[in-house]
Design a protein around this motif. Structure first.
Motif, mmCIF file in Angstrom:
data_model
loop_
_atom_site.group_PDB
_atom_site.id
_atom_site.type_symbol
_atom_site.label_atom_id
_atom_site.label_comp_id
_atom_site.label_asym_id
_atom_site.label_seq_id
_atom_site.Cartn_x
_atom_site.Cartn_y
_atom_site.Cartn_z
ATOM 1 N N ASN A 1 0.772 -1.245 0.000
ATOM 2 C CA ASN A 1 0.000 0.000 0.000
ATOM 3 C C ASN A 1 0.800 1.289 0.000
ATOM 4 N N CYS A 2 2.081 1.204 0.278
ATOM 5 C CA CYS A 2 2.840 2.447 0.371
ATOM 6 C C CYS A 2 3.443 2.787 -0.979
ATOM 7 N N PRO A 3 3.235 4.018 -1.457
ATOM 8 C CA PRO A 3 3.815 4.403 -2.742
ATOM 9 C C PRO A 3 5.343 4.453 -2.672
ATOM 10 N N ASP A 4 5.881 4.655 -1.485
ATOM 11 C CA ASP A 4 7.324 4.734 -1.311
ATOM 12 C C ASP A 4 7.844 3.372 -0.871
ATOM 13 N N ARG A 5 8.533 2.685 -1.803
ATOM 14 C CA ARG A 5 8.899 1.289 -1.532
ATOM 15 C C ARG A 5 10.197 1.123 -0.734
ATOM 16 N N SER B 1 9.174 5.555 9.765
ATOM 17 C CA SER B 1 9.139 7.013 9.726
ATOM 18 C C SER B 1 8.226 7.524 8.613
ATOM 19 N N CYS B 2 7.948 6.697 7.605
ATOM 20 C CA CYS B 2 7.073 7.126 6.522
ATOM 21 C C CYS B 2 5.641 7.244 7.057
ATOM 22 N N PRO B 3 4.964 8.353 6.799
ATOM 23 C CA PRO B 3 3.636 8.574 7.401
ATOM 24 C C PRO B 3 2.603 7.511 7.002
ATOM 25 N N VAL B 4 2.651 7.043 5.751
ATOM 26 C CA VAL B 4 1.689 6.020 5.325
ATOM 27 C C VAL B 4 1.928 4.723 6.107
ATOM 28 N N CYS B 5 3.196 4.309 6.141
ATOM 29 C CA CYS B 5 3.525 3.068 6.838
ATOM 30 C C CYS B 5 3.219 3.182 8.329
ATOM 31 N N ARG B 6 3.491 4.345 8.889
ATOM 32 C CA ARG B 6 3.239 4.495 10.318
ATOM 33 C C ARG B 6 1.751 4.326 10.620
HETATM 34 ZN ZN LIG Z 1 5.728 3.909 3.598
#
Ligand SMILES: [Zn+2]
Length: 342
Positions: free
Chosen positions: A49-53, A60-65
């Motif tokens: 789900n995270c655009p930043d792989r 620290s990535c807001p989506v992953c958090r």
């Molecule tokens: Zn992420």
């Protein structure tokens, strides 16, 4: 959120599946407790789900958090309530899977301790497994895969988790708990390569239990019968503490046996107490040590398997037998007391 220690192979395999878009509809993450299976499941939800792989060790990535904290609309984590996962939760999951992802690319449902789904719940789950919608991923996390229905297991792709090698685990414990290397090594070994288990043991008066078992097994009979029975009460006050104390005891005996076999220091669990162990082992024969080891295993099995077992009595008898075996027939008072407990 915690850091994932080890499991490079599982992570690589999942990463590759995402990159090649060759995903199973359902996964079974199987392996002993405390290894970080749930954490890897959450990381997998991030991969989906995270655009930043890029790898994100500290979340620290807001989506992953948000995924890790249970605040992402496309990822759910179910855990047992009062020891069970009931059918209502599985129905909720059906509803959750009915709708397309809102924010990410996949709807991901993680069921932790999946073996605690009762039969009804597992049968309901089969429906999802039989008609899996696309862009959905179900992850069952369990330490006891054998308790799942074969029909459930066979519809999942299995990812097996192994205990961690002791060295990296010990390194992690040194850093995390700020403890000396030798202590971390012995914790890692006691925890059987499980981060969660090692942290748990550390949190539960490990040092106190270890001192107590060291005194009892390395200087048997020194304290006399009253002190022995008092120790039994302390050890058996709590089920987990009792199991910990017995396991620590078994590893002390194991180290004594290893000492007699003149094995290499690196094979010992209590490397921080080698002097005491070698001193204690001097006066003991293999047979006594093996008998005590068996006695400890028997007690731990009893406490583990039986709900209504009288823990205090089991520990009393175990300690009395152990001390008698180790202190020799001269331990008359102990012998008498032992007859009394039968
Ligand atoms: Zn992420």
């Amino acid at each position: 959120m915690g850091r994932i220690i080890g499991h490079e192979k599982a992570l690589k395999r999942l990463e590759r599946a995402v990159e090649q878009a060759r995903l199973a509809h359902a996964y079974l993450f199987a392996g002993p407790d405390g290894l970080g299976k749930k954490l890897v499941a959450l990381r997998f939800a991030c991969m989906l789900n995270c655009p930043d792989r890029t790898e994100d060790e500290d979340w620290s990535c807001p989506v992953c958090r948000r995924i890790g904290e249970g605040k992402h609309p496309d990822v759910t984590l179910d855990e047992p309530e009062r020891g069970m996962i009931r059918i209502e939760r599985i129905r909720e999951m059906h509803r959750f899977f009915k709708y397309a992802p809102i924010e990410g690319a996949y709807r991901v449902a993680i069921i932790d301790d999946a073996h605690l789904m009762n039969r009804q719940a597992q049968n309901a789950l089969l429906k999802t497994l039989e008609e899996p919608p696309s862009n959905r991923a179900l992850i069952l996390v369990t330490a006891k895969p054998a308790r799942l229905l074969p029909t459930v297991r066979s519809r999942c792709q299995r990812i097996s988790f192994q205990p961690l090698p002791l060295e990296p685990l010990a390194e992690f414990l040194v850093e995390r708990l700020n403890i000396p290397t030798e202590k971390a090594q012995s914790l890692a070994a006691l925890g059987n390569g499980s981060v969660g288990r090692a942290l748990e043991i550390h949190g539960r008066n490990y040092a106190e239990l270890k001192d107590l078992m060291m005194d009892l097994l390395l200087q048997p009979g020194k304290e006399g019968i009253r002190a022995l029975l008092e120790s039994a009460i302390r050890i058996s006050s709590d089920r987990e503490a009792a199991l910990d104390a017995i396991e620590i005891g078994a590893t002390i005996i194991r180290d004594m046996i290893f000492h007699k076999m003149e094995l290499d220091e690196s094979d010992f669990i209590h490397r921080d107490s080698l002097d005491r162990i070698s001193l204690g082992a001097q006066h003991q024969g293999y047979e006594e040590l093996l008998a005590v080891y068996e006695e400890l295993s028997r007690a731990s099995e009893l406490i583990e398997s039986e709900i209504n077992v009288n823990r205090n009595l089991v520990v009393d008898v175990m300690l009395l037998k152990a001390v008698r075996a180790l202190a020799g027939p001269g331990m008359g008072a102990v012998q008498e007391a032992r007859r009394g407990t039968r």
